[in-house]
Each structure stands twice: as C-alpha cells, then as structure tokens.
Scaffold this active site. Sequence first.
Site, PDB file in Angstrom:
ATOM      1  CG  LEU A 183      53.117  33.195  43.386  1.00 45.82           C
ATOM      2  CD1 LEU A 183      53.057  34.388  42.444  1.00 45.82           C
ATOM      3  CD2 LEU A 183      51.964  32.263  43.104  1.00 45.82           C
ATOM      4  CG  HIS A 184      59.095  36.638  45.153  1.00 47.48           C
ATOM      5  ND1 HIS A 184      59.101  37.986  45.395  1.00 47.48           N
ATOM      6  CD2 HIS A 184      59.393  36.488  43.838  1.00 47.48           C
ATOM      7  CE1 HIS A 184      59.400  38.636  44.278  1.00 47.48           C
ATOM      8  NE2 HIS A 184      59.582  37.739  43.316  1.00 47.48           N
ATOM      9  CB  ALA A 185      56.281  38.675  49.489  1.00 51.82           C
TER      10      ALA A 185
END
Length: 89
Positions: A14-16
């Site tokens: 769940l990155h940017a």
Amino acid sequence: MLKRQVTISNKLGLHARAATKLAILAADFDAEITLIQADKQASAASVLGLLMLESGIGKMITVTATGPDAATALDAVCNLINDKFDESC
C-alpha cells in the site's frame, strides 16, 4: 457494519500511488470505509492514514464499511486490493 478480510498482494504494498487510488475510490461512495491492520486503522479516504498502516505484500487487512453505500463500497475497495491496485506487479 460490513466487514471483509483481504490480503495485500501487489509487490509494493500500500504505497503512495495505491493509497491515492484507494482514497479516490473511497470518495465515490456515501460510506465510511476503514482499513484495519493489527492494531492500526485508517480511513480509506485518507492517503496519509493509509500510508501509516505500512501494509506490505502478504499483509492481511480488514476492510469495514458503514452507510448507505456500504455493500457497494466494500466490494469496490476489496476488488481494487485483490486486483493489485491495477498495477502490473
């Protein structure tokens, strides 16, 4: 309240970019959507909150939804996560 568990399966977690995509999707519904991982929780509408979950590949997430669009919102959010945030990896 509706609830479902999903596993983060995209390579980067769940990155940017994924968090932004999720927050934009969550804003489309008349529902309060929350992601819970262990002892942390965040509103699906908050990119910063989602990043604070530090959810990597293989992490189990509980998604909850309340409100008029809860069922549709829960399906959409879980589908996005299961589809690896539409990323190729």
